[in-house]
Design a protein around this motif. Structure first.
Motif, PDB file in Angstrom:
ATOM      1  N   PRO A   1       0.831  -1.209   0.000  1.00  0.00           N
ATOM      2  CA  PRO A   1       0.000   0.000   0.000  1.00  0.00           C
ATOM      3  C   PRO A   1       0.867   1.260   0.000  1.00  0.00           C
ATOM      4  O   PRO A   1       1.772   1.402   0.831  1.00  0.00           O
ATOM      5  CB  PRO A   1      -0.802  -0.118   1.297  1.00  0.00           C
ATOM      6  N   THR A   2       0.582   2.165  -0.930  1.00  0.00           N
ATOM      7  CA  THR A   2       1.409   3.360  -1.117  1.00  0.00           C
ATOM      8  C   THR A   2       0.541   4.607  -1.152  1.00  0.00           C
ATOM      9  O   THR A   2      -0.449   4.680  -1.884  1.00  0.00           O
ATOM     10  CB  THR A   2       2.213   3.255  -2.426  1.00  0.00           C
ATOM     11  N   PHE A   3       0.932   5.600  -0.354  1.00  0.00           N
ATOM     12  CA  PHE A   3       0.261   6.897  -0.319  1.00  0.00           C
ATOM     13  C   PHE A   3       1.232   7.904  -0.922  1.00  0.00           C
ATOM     14  O   PHE A   3       2.316   8.126  -0.390  1.00  0.00           O
ATOM     15  CB  PHE A   3      -0.086   7.262   1.120  1.00  0.00           C
ATOM     16  N   TYR A   4       0.859   8.504  -2.063  1.00  0.00           N
ATOM     17  CA  TYR A   4       1.777   9.348  -2.829  1.00  0.00           C
ATOM     18  C   TYR A   4       1.191  10.753  -2.964  1.00  0.00           C
ATOM     19  O   TYR A   4       0.131  10.932  -3.555  1.00  0.00           O
ATOM     20  CB  TYR A   4       1.973   8.737  -4.224  1.00  0.00           C
ATOM     21  N   VAL A   5       1.914  11.754  -2.426  1.00  0.00           N
ATOM     22  CA  VAL A   5       1.447  13.146  -2.473  1.00  0.00           C
ATOM     23  C   VAL A   5       2.540  14.004  -3.106  1.00  0.00           C
ATOM     24  O   VAL A   5       3.684  13.997  -2.651  1.00  0.00           O
ATOM     25  CB  VAL A   5       1.109  13.679  -1.070  1.00  0.00           C
ATOM     26  N   ASP A   6       2.163  14.761  -4.150  1.00  0.00           N
ATOM     27  CA  ASP A   6       3.205  15.515  -4.849  1.00  0.00           C
ATOM     28  C   ASP A   6       2.603  16.599  -5.735  1.00  0.00           C
ATOM     29  O   ASP A   6       1.398  16.595  -6.029  1.00  0.00           O
ATOM     30  CB  ASP A   6       4.054  14.567  -5.700  1.00  0.00           C
ATOM     31  N   HIS A   7       3.485  17.522  -6.202  1.00  0.00           N
ATOM     32  CA  HIS A   7       3.053  18.598  -7.105  1.00  0.00           C
ATOM     33  C   HIS A   7       3.989  18.739  -8.298  1.00  0.00           C
ATOM     34  O   HIS A   7       3.948  19.741  -9.010  1.00  0.00           O
ATOM     35  CB  HIS A   7       2.948  19.930  -6.340  1.00  0.00           C
ATOM     36  N   HIS A   8       4.843  17.734  -8.535  1.00  0.00           N
ATOM     37  CA  HIS A   8       5.749  17.758  -9.676  1.00  0.00           C
ATOM     38  C   HIS A   8       5.165  16.988 -10.864  1.00  0.00           C
ATOM     39  O   HIS A   8       4.082  16.420 -10.778  1.00  0.00           O
ATOM     40  CB  HIS A   8       7.101  17.144  -9.284  1.00  0.00           C
ATOM     41  N   ARG A   9       5.928  16.949 -11.960  1.00  0.00           N
ATOM     42  CA  ARG A   9       5.521  16.193 -13.140  1.00  0.00           C
ATOM     43  C   ARG A   9       5.298  14.730 -12.767  1.00  0.00           C
ATOM     44  O   ARG A   9       6.095  14.129 -12.039  1.00  0.00           O
ATOM     45  CB  ARG A   9       6.601  16.282 -14.227  1.00  0.00           C
ATOM     46  N   THR A  10       4.230  14.144 -13.280  1.00  0.00           N
ATOM     47  CA  THR A  10       3.882  12.787 -12.867  1.00  0.00           C
ATOM     48  C   THR A  10       4.212  11.715 -13.900  1.00  0.00           C
ATOM     49  O   THR A  10       4.443  10.558 -13.547  1.00  0.00           O
ATOM     50  CB  THR A  10       2.371  12.673 -12.583  1.00  0.00           C
ATOM     51  N   GLY A  11       4.225  12.092 -15.183  1.00  0.00           N
ATOM     52  CA  GLY A  11       4.250  11.055 -16.193  1.00  0.00           C
ATOM     53  C   GLY A  11       2.932  10.296 -16.120  1.00  0.00           C
ATOM     54  O   GLY A  11       1.913  10.827 -15.676  1.00  0.00           O
ATOM     55  N   ASP A  12       2.935   9.045 -16.531  1.00  0.00           N
ATOM     56  CA  ASP A  12       1.729   8.222 -16.464  1.00  0.00           C
ATOM     57  C   ASP A  12       1.568   7.650 -15.058  1.00  0.00           C
ATOM     58  O   ASP A  12       2.425   6.896 -14.577  1.00  0.00           O
ATOM     59  CB  ASP A  12       1.802   7.078 -17.483  1.00  0.00           C
ATOM     60  N   ILE A  13       0.481   8.001 -14.393  1.00  0.00           N
ATOM     61  CA  ILE A  13       0.229   7.511 -13.042  1.00  0.00           C
ATOM     62  C   ILE A  13      -0.227   6.049 -13.110  1.00  0.00           C
ATOM     63  O   ILE A  13      -1.191   5.741 -13.810  1.00  0.00           O
ATOM     64  CB  ILE A  13      -0.839   8.376 -12.340  1.00  0.00           C
ATOM     65  N   PRO A  14       0.461   5.157 -12.405  1.00  0.00           N
ATOM     66  CA  PRO A  14       0.057   3.750 -12.442  1.00  0.00           C
ATOM     67  C   PRO A  14      -1.367   3.548 -11.930  1.00  0.00           C
ATOM     68  O   PRO A  14      -1.812   4.247 -11.015  1.00  0.00           O
ATOM     69  CB  PRO A  14       1.076   3.076 -11.503  1.00  0.00           C
ATOM     70  N   VAL A  15      -2.057   2.617 -12.540  1.00  0.00           N
ATOM     71  CA  VAL A  15      -3.392   2.244 -12.080  1.00  0.00           C
ATOM     72  C   VAL A  15      -3.238   0.997 -11.212  1.00  0.00           C
ATOM     73  O   VAL A  15      -2.863  -0.069 -11.697  1.00  0.00           O
ATOM     74  CB  VAL A  15      -4.338   1.959 -13.255  1.00  0.00           C
ATOM     75  N   SER A  16      -3.488   1.158  -9.907  1.00  0.00           N
ATOM     76  CA  SER A  16      -3.286   0.041  -8.985  1.00  0.00           C
ATOM     77  C   SER A  16      -4.173   0.219  -7.761  1.00  0.00           C
ATOM     78  O   SER A  16      -4.309   1.346  -7.240  1.00  0.00           O
ATOM     79  CB  SER A  16      -1.820  -0.044  -8.538  1.00  0.00           C
TER      80      SER A  16
END
Length: 317
Positions: A74-89
């Protein structure tokens, strides 16, 4: 075992300060100097039970992130930079906002319903998001003196994150996080004369006095470029100096070049405050470049590409 992965600047550290004040948790801290952003790959998937990632470009960590998610962590990801393609999971929860006027600490502040908003204000000031910081501070009724204190705190914590290696810094970011998280209210930290705030303030002022040594490489209507020497003090101030210059001339883009030992340059680029976009678009055109729309950088710009970089900035703005 939980892993907290975070940028070593004010935004990354203070985002985690807020989160762990609200949700205390034993964890392995994974961080580094501000430019050290390929951090997710340091997470040991064989021992990780969960992971939090703060203020780290997903685009630069996609492969490592996919590896973590493939292990059902389980991953909680918080950010405001370039993302690229966000994984679907199903194992990934995100709070992503690349708007130029927000930062990770402000996103965490919203997530926590303003529980530690004073900390978020300090981080926003440190990330040179002065309008956003002032807006939130005014909503909370903070005086000009209080806002100035939080601004100083944010700047000093951000200043500490810049360097080529941990040895350039006054405090390793993981250690600085541990010192800051002891204070629920940042004003208690600021008013403690024996705290890290006081020591960073002294160091910051000493380093900024040396800026007179900077060489001006270009100074035109839309762009100013200065060069700093290959010295620890110069690497420490490169980011905060860029912010300072941007505030002085909000209609100009500013680039601070710091000499690397191999003859290349470490570049810190700030978009004009009146047009906070394009810095990442410019920097990603060069090897080792990345960042966000308002502020970006290049770790190793070859000397032969300096003129091309300056022309690219001038043409863009």
């Amino acid at each position: 075992m939980h892993f907290d992965v975070f940028n070593g600047d004010a935004d990354g550290i203070i985002a985690l300060v807020q989160l762990r004040l609200a949700q205390p948790k034993e964890s392995i801290l994974v961080t580094g100097v501000k430019r050290d952003i390929n951090l997710v790959e340091q997470v040991d998937v064989s021992t990780a039970s969960s992971m939090t990632v703060l203020d780290i470009s997903m685009e630069k960590n996609t492969e490592a992130l996919n590896k973590v998610l493939a292990h059902n962590i389980p991953t909680f990801y918080v950010d405001h930079h370039r993302t690229g393609d966000i994984p679907v999971s199903e194992w990934l929860t995100t709070i992503i906002n690349t708007d130029a006027n927000t930062c990770t600490s402000l996103l965490i502040n919203e997530h926590l319903n303003g529980q530690f908003a004073y900390w978020a204000i300090a981080a926003a000031f440190g990330d040179n998001m002065n309008l956003s910081a002032t807006s939130l501070a005014n909503k909370l009724g903070l005086s000009e003196e209080q806002q100035a204190q939080l601004k100083a705190l944010g700047i000093y914590v951000n200043y500490n994150g810049y360097g080529a290696t941990i040895e350039d810094l006054h405090y390793p970011p993981a250690e600085l996080f541990k010192l800051l998280v002891q204070f629920e209210n940042p004003f208690d930290l600021i008013n403690d004369k024996h705290s890290v705030f006081t020591s960073l303030e002294k160091a910051y002022q000493e380093d900024m006095l040396k800026v007179k040594q900077a060489e001006i490489l270009a100074d035109e209507t839309k762009c100013k470029v200065i060069v700093l020497p290959d010295e620890a003090w110069a690497r420490r101030i490169s980011g905060v100096l860029g912010n300072d210059l941007a505030n002085q001339s909000p209609n100009k883009a500013h680039a601070v070049f710091t000499e690397n030992a191999d003859g290349s340059y470490r570049v810190s680029l700030r978009a004009p405050l009146s047009n906070k976009q394009g810095a990442d678009t410019i920097c990603v055109q060069f090897p080792t470049g990345g960042g966000r729309s308002a502020a970006a950088g290049i770790n190793y710009l070859p000397a032969e590409l300096v003129s091309k970089f300056i022309e690219t900035v001038k043409l863009y703005y």
